[in-house]
Design a protein around this motif. Sequence first.
Motif, PDB file in Angstrom:
ATOM      1  N   ILE A  47       0.833  -1.200   0.000  1.00 25.74           N
ATOM      2  CA  ILE A  47       0.000   0.000   0.000  1.00 25.74           C
ATOM      3  C   ILE A  47       0.871   1.254   0.000  1.00 25.74           C
ATOM      4  O   ILE A  47       0.595   2.212  -0.729  1.00 25.74           O
ATOM      5  N   ALA A  48       1.924   1.244   0.791  1.00 27.20           N
ATOM      6  CA  ALA A  48       2.807   2.418   0.886  1.00 27.20           C
ATOM      7  C   ALA A  48       3.486   2.715  -0.455  1.00 27.20           C
ATOM      8  O   ALA A  48       3.566   3.870  -0.873  1.00 27.20           O
ATOM      9  N   ILE A  49       3.985   1.684  -1.126  1.00 26.48           N
ATOM     10  CA  ILE A  49       4.636   1.891  -2.422  1.00 26.48           C
ATOM     11  C   ILE A  49       3.629   2.401  -3.445  1.00 26.48           C
ATOM     12  O   ILE A  49       3.914   3.328  -4.208  1.00 26.48           O
ATOM     13  N   ALA A  50       2.445   1.790  -3.475  1.00 22.61           N
ATOM     14  CA  ALA A  50       1.403   2.253  -4.408  1.00 22.61           C
ATOM     15  C   ALA A  50       1.046   3.708  -4.133  1.00 22.61           C
ATOM     16  O   ALA A  50       0.887   4.504  -5.061  1.00 22.61           O
ATOM     17  N   ASN A  51       0.949   4.075  -2.861  1.00 23.53           N
ATOM     18  CA  ASN A  51       0.662   5.464  -2.498  1.00 23.53           C
ATOM     19  C   ASN A  51       1.784   6.382  -2.973  1.00 23.53           C
ATOM     20  O   ASN A  51       1.536   7.484  -3.469  1.00 23.53           O
ATOM     21  N   ALA A  52       3.029   5.932  -2.851  1.00 28.87           N
ATOM     22  CA  ALA A  52       4.168   6.733  -3.318  1.00 28.87           C
ATOM     23  C   ALA A  52       4.115   6.926  -4.833  1.00 28.87           C
ATOM     24  O   ALA A  52       4.391   8.018  -5.338  1.00 28.87           O
ATOM     25  N   LEU A  53       3.746   5.885  -5.550  1.00 28.58           N
ATOM     26  CA  LEU A  53       3.632   6.002  -7.004  1.00 28.58           C
ATOM     27  C   LEU A  53       2.537   6.985  -7.394  1.00 28.58           C
ATOM     28  O   LEU A  53       2.719   7.794  -8.303  1.00 28.58           O
ATOM     29  N   LEU A  54       1.412   6.929  -6.716  1.00 32.32           N
ATOM     30  CA  LEU A  54       0.320   7.874  -6.953  1.00 32.32           C
ATOM     31  C   LEU A  54       0.784   9.301  -6.653  1.00 32.32           C
ATOM     32  O   LEU A  54       0.565  10.214  -7.449  1.00 32.32           O
ATOM     33  N   TYR A  55       1.460   9.487  -5.520  1.00 28.53           N
ATOM     34  CA  TYR A  55       1.977  10.801  -5.134  1.00 28.53           C
ATOM     35  C   TYR A  55       2.932  11.332  -6.209  1.00 28.53           C
ATOM     36  O   TYR A  55       2.851  12.493  -6.607  1.00 28.53           O
ATOM     37  N   CYS A  56       3.834  10.475  -6.653  1.00 34.81           N
ATOM     38  CA  CYS A  56       4.809  10.892  -7.659  1.00 34.81           C
ATOM     39  C   CYS A  56       4.130  11.243  -8.975  1.00 34.81           C
ATOM     40  O   CYS A  56       4.504  12.230  -9.625  1.00 34.81           O
ATOM     41  N   LYS A  57       3.158  10.469  -9.382  1.00 32.81           N
ATOM     42  CA  LYS A  57       2.461  10.750 -10.631  1.00 32.81           C
ATOM     43  C   LYS A  57       1.728  12.084 -10.547  1.00 32.81           C
ATOM     44  O   LYS A  57       1.796  12.897 -11.469  1.00 32.81           O
ATOM     45  N   LYS A  58       1.030  12.335  -9.442  1.00 37.16           N
ATOM     46  CA  LYS A  58       0.282  13.588  -9.271  1.00 37.16           C
ATOM     47  C   LYS A  58       1.206  14.803  -9.238  1.00 37.16           C
ATOM     48  O   LYS A  58       0.817  15.885  -9.651  1.00 37.16           O
ATOM     49  N   ALA A 101      -5.541   0.470  -4.010  1.00 37.58           N
ATOM     50  CA  ALA A 101      -4.158   0.538  -4.515  1.00 37.58           C
ATOM     51  C   ALA A 101      -3.983  -0.393  -5.707  1.00 37.58           C
ATOM     52  O   ALA A 101      -3.381  -0.019  -6.717  1.00 37.58           O
ATOM     53  N   LEU A 102      -4.528  -1.592  -5.597  1.00 41.18           N
ATOM     54  CA  LEU A 102      -4.439  -2.548  -6.694  1.00 41.18           C
ATOM     55  C   LEU A 102      -5.148  -2.023  -7.937  1.00 41.18           C
ATOM     56  O   LEU A 102      -4.612  -2.099  -9.048  1.00 41.18           O
ATOM     57  N   LYS A 103      -6.316  -1.457  -7.756  1.00 37.58           N
ATOM     58  CA  LYS A 103      -7.066  -0.897  -8.885  1.00 37.58           C
ATOM     59  C   LYS A 103      -6.275   0.228  -9.545  1.00 37.58           C
ATOM     60  O   LYS A 103      -6.169   0.304 -10.772  1.00 37.58           O
ATOM     61  N   TRP A 104      -5.676   1.109  -8.733  1.00 37.92           N
ATOM     62  CA  TRP A 104      -4.886   2.216  -9.278  1.00 37.92           C
ATOM     63  C   TRP A 104      -3.707   1.672 -10.086  1.00 37.92           C
ATOM     64  O   TRP A 104      -3.446   2.134 -11.204  1.00 37.92           O
ATOM     65  N   LEU A 105      -3.002   0.692  -9.541  1.00 36.21           N
ATOM     66  CA  LEU A 105      -1.850   0.120 -10.244  1.00 36.21           C
ATOM     67  C   LEU A 105      -2.242  -0.468 -11.592  1.00 36.21           C
ATOM     68  O   LEU A 105      -1.508  -0.330 -12.571  1.00 36.21           O
ATOM     69  N   ASN A 106      -3.385  -1.132 -11.637  1.00 39.75           N
ATOM     70  CA  ASN A 106      -3.815  -1.777 -12.876  1.00 39.75           C
ATOM     71  C   ASN A 106      -4.391  -0.810 -13.897  1.00 39.75           C
ATOM     72  O   ASN A 106      -4.555  -1.168 -15.059  1.00 39.75           O
ATOM     73  N   ASN A 107      -4.646   0.422 -13.486  1.00 43.56           N
ATOM     74  CA  ASN A 107      -5.195   1.423 -14.403  1.00 43.56           C
ATOM     75  C   ASN A 107      -4.228   2.564 -14.703  1.00 43.56           C
ATOM     76  O   ASN A 107      -4.605   3.531 -15.371  1.00 43.56           O
ATOM     77  N   ASN A 108      -2.998   2.459 -14.211  1.00 44.59           N
ATOM     78  CA  ASN A 108      -2.027   3.537 -14.396  1.00 44.59           C
ATOM     79  C   ASN A 108      -0.652   2.979 -14.692  1.00 44.59           C
ATOM     80  O   ASN A 108      -0.296   1.881 -14.256  1.00 44.59           O
TER      81      ASN A 108
END
Length: 135
Positions: A47-58, A101-108
Amino acid sequence: MKEKIIINSFSDECREMKYRAFLASSKEILFSRKFDGYCTKNVANFIAIANALLYCKKNDIDLPIYSNNMVAIKWIKEKKYNSKLYKTKKNQIIYETLESALKWLNNNDFKNPILFWDKKKLGNFKSFFYMINKY
């Protein structure tokens, strides 16, 4: 030191889970979250890594992201998890965050390298959790 983002998480697997991401050079906390409820260390890191990826993308950040959890890194790269975490009343928010987090990873797509923090080469990873102000 080349700048990098460090992921740091904690789960006592009974009462709470928390994680944060910070810049290695300045120890500036980019984000942090805390949840009550049962969670595994692997799920917390995922979850933390996925959150970091979302943060970085934004925020259009392309720095490497480091974690000391090889299982979570593998799950991120495969865009799936393999956990025995069961949804209960006590961990419902954690479980929903995991699914989100899983949904975000699979759509980004993401451009940040996800790398293993080798404490033999880079120092003791766990110490970072205590070097930064508490939640």
